[in-house]
Design an enzyme around this catalytic site. Structure first.
Site, PDB file in Angstrom:
ATOM      1  N   GLU A   1      42.544 -34.959 -45.648  1.00 53.54           N
ATOM      2  CA  GLU A   1      41.953 -36.238 -45.251  1.00 53.54           C
ATOM      3  C   GLU A   1      40.457 -36.325 -45.544  1.00 53.54           C
ATOM      4  OE1 GLU A   1      45.621 -35.599 -42.687  1.00 53.54           O
ATOM      5  OE2 GLU A   1      43.875 -34.374 -43.242  1.00 53.54           O
TER       6      GLU A   1
ATOM      7  N   GLN B   1      48.974 -34.797 -30.933  1.00 51.41           N
ATOM      8  CA  GLN B   1      48.094 -35.353 -31.973  1.00 51.41           C
ATOM      9  C   GLN B   1      47.335 -36.596 -31.485  1.00 51.41           C
ATOM     10  OE1 GLN B   1      50.375 -35.705 -35.678  1.00 51.41           O
ATOM     11  NE2 GLN B   1      49.787 -33.614 -36.204  1.00 51.41           N
TER      12      GLN B   1
END
Length: 555
Positions: free
Chosen positions: A50, A113
């Site tokens: 990312e 998460q």
């Protein structure tokens, strides 16, 4: 109003915003969004990390002027992107980052998460949003793009709970665009600045990132030619004026040219167009341009007076300002400053950029010069961060603005490879050359797989000095050569690493490197070009930290 899913509404709005490509990486919280990407065959570049997504979006935005767009999943996906978001903030890069989030019912429960990415990102964005009702989705996306692009550009983060992307969304009508006009009081300020400028005996123009647009650059060139004003650039302002323009003195600041730094210290009028007077330029603010009346034109009012006290602080767009000054210069001549022009030309002749040429040794400066000549100074040149970045700023002859794609303010090692990917996707028919070091290469080397997968003809030139060269240079000069953890005693085989990604590889040989480099650059395929350079090759000139612009180490 038409009804659709949140995911489709998002993609439809991106299309309406003329987004052509998204850089992203899927995960649990964005599976519904990526299902819509699949069904719509939306152009998503699958990065390998990312952080790579954020830097690639930056490279795309820097090279194109368009807004870069990122998709990440929640938690680690979002946090991984934050370095690139911070980088975009400091370099004024328009970017919208869409982060997945756990469902609304799970927010605040430390779910799998889940992180509070909105709070984490506030310090490194222009704005952050979390969409909590379906009706907010499309208006929030529109607002995010407007904020990213308006005024001083920058990144905006939009956090999307998973159930928002699956909810029914009613599409609102599109509001009419609002045009911005220059406030009348700027006309008065422009006139005041012009009256002082035209009487100056030693005027100097400083161009920064705010001037690095094609139309603004054209106006700057016209103004400089009309007034014969010596000009200095920041790192991100390189190319606003062609590097071979007789009025261009080079980059100013820590590793800038002798002439540029002398001019900054001796001018009697300094017009700053779109630079923020950061510490790499104004190395000792109390002595910076101390003889000059200073005018500072910037879109961001917070930059005016923040570092350097100015006589004429003006909130304005660089293009608007240059249009006014070009018109003024055509109707009213400036005072004669022939002696000043002779002085700056003398400084240029006295201490030009130079390096010691050695038989059988490949010097990075010579390689950069060769690439510059082969590409006629017209390539989009990406860099990582370190010595090679400064050598590029000194020896590549940039002819166009925004062709240097680099990490300026944050100085992020690892920017180079994904940044080059973004630049190539923005300009697939243009030459894109990446310079990086052996240190930064290993930070985002996984993104080479994106080059392979998308068949991007990027030329990657890696200078290998077996060290973290810039840090080592500081250690040698200021810390008694205590090379603490900056020398790589052992290294991987970079050729094999890159061959594993399916790219062509070259290792230049000292006795025939020019021909080998020419062959690599001429190839229609991506190429990795490894160049062994001397371990102790340093970047000069150099201004020690906290010293005035005139206190340069010349090598």
């Amino acid at each position: 109003m038409n009804k659709t899913s949140g995911s489709k509404a998002l993609l439809d709005e991106l299309t309406a915003q003329q987004v052509e490509v998204v850089f992203g990486y899927p995960g649990g919280a964005v599976i519904p969004l990526y299902d819509e990407v699949y069904q719509e065959k939306y152009h998503n570049i699958l990065v390998r990390h990312e952080q790579g997504a954020a830097h690639a979006a930056e490279g795309y935005a820097k090279a194109s002027g368009k807004t870069g767009v990122v998709f990440t999943t929640s938690g680690p996906g979002a946090t991984n992107a934050l370095t690139g978001v911070a980088d975009a903030k400091l370099d004024s890069v328009p970017m919208v980052v869409f982060t997945g989030q756990v469902g609304r019912a799970l927010i605040g429960t430390d779910a799998f998460q889940e992180v509070d990415i909105v709070s984490m990102a506030k310090a490194v964005t222009k704005a952050t949003f979390q969409v909590l009702t379906p009706s907010e989705l499309v208006p929030t996306v529109r607002k995010a793009f407007q904020i990213a692009q308006d005024g001083r550009p920058g990144p905006v983060l939009v956090d999307l709970p998973k159930d928002i992307t699956t909810a029914d969304v009613y599409l609102p009508s599109r509001p009419a665009p609002v045009s911005e006009t220059l406030p009348d009081d700027n006309q008065v300020q422009f006139q005041e600045v012009w009256e002082t400028f035209k009487k100056a005996k030693k005027p100097l123009l400083l161009v920064g990132n705010g001037a690095a647009k094609e139309e603004t650059s054209r106006l700057v060139r016209e103004f400089v030619t009309q007034t014969q004003t010596p000009t200095v650039a920041t790192l991100l302002g390189l190319g606003v004026l062609p590097s071979n323009d007789p009025n261009f003195l080079g980059m100013g600041g820590m590793h800038g040219s002798y002439a540029a730094n002398q001019a900054l210290s001796n001018c009697d009028f300094l017009l700053n167009l779109g630079s923020r007077f950061d510490d790499r330029l104004a190395t000792k603010p109390s002595e910076f341009a101390s003889q000059a009346t200073i005018a500072h034109f910037d879109l961001d009012p917070h930059e005016l007076g923040k570092i350097i006290t100015t006589d004429y602080p003006v909130v304005t767009d660089a293009k608007v300002a240059m249009e006014w000054f070009v018109n003024a210069s055509q109707s009213e001549p400036t005072d004669d400053h022939t002696a000043w022009l002779a002085q700056v030309q003398s400084w240029q002749s006295e201490h030009p950029f130079t390096y010691q040429k050695e038989t059988g040794v490949m010097k990075p400066q010579a390689v950069i010069e060769a690439v510059s000549q082969a590409t006629h100074g017209q390539a989009y040149v990406a860099t990582d961060v370190g010595q090679h970045q400064m050598w590029v700023s000194q020896y590549y002859q940039f002819q166009q603005p925004s062709h240097l794609v680099t990490s300026g303010g944050l100085g992020t090692m690892g920017f180079g490879i994904p940044g080059a990917i973004g630049a190539k996707l923005a300009h697939p028919d243009q030459d894109v050359v990446l310079f990086l070091g052996d240190g930064g290469f290993q930070m985002t080397s996984e993104e080479l797989d994106v080059i392979r997968e998308n068949q991007l003809n990027v030329k990657v030139v890696m200078f290998n000095n077996h060290a973290l060269g810039m840090v080592k240079q500081w250690q040698d000069l200021f810390f008694d050569q205590h090379r603490s953890r900056t020398v790589f005693a052992d290294q991987p085989d970079f050729q094999k690493i890159v061959q594993g990604y399916g790219l062509d590889t070259y290792r230049l040989s000292p006795d025939n490197w020019q021909a080998e480099l020419e062959n690599a650059l001429a190839s229609s395929r991506a190429a990795f070009i490894e160049v062994e350079i001397p371990a102790d090759e340093n970047v000069f000139p150099m201004i020690p930290a906290g010293e005035a612009n005139t206190n340069m180490l010349l090598g």
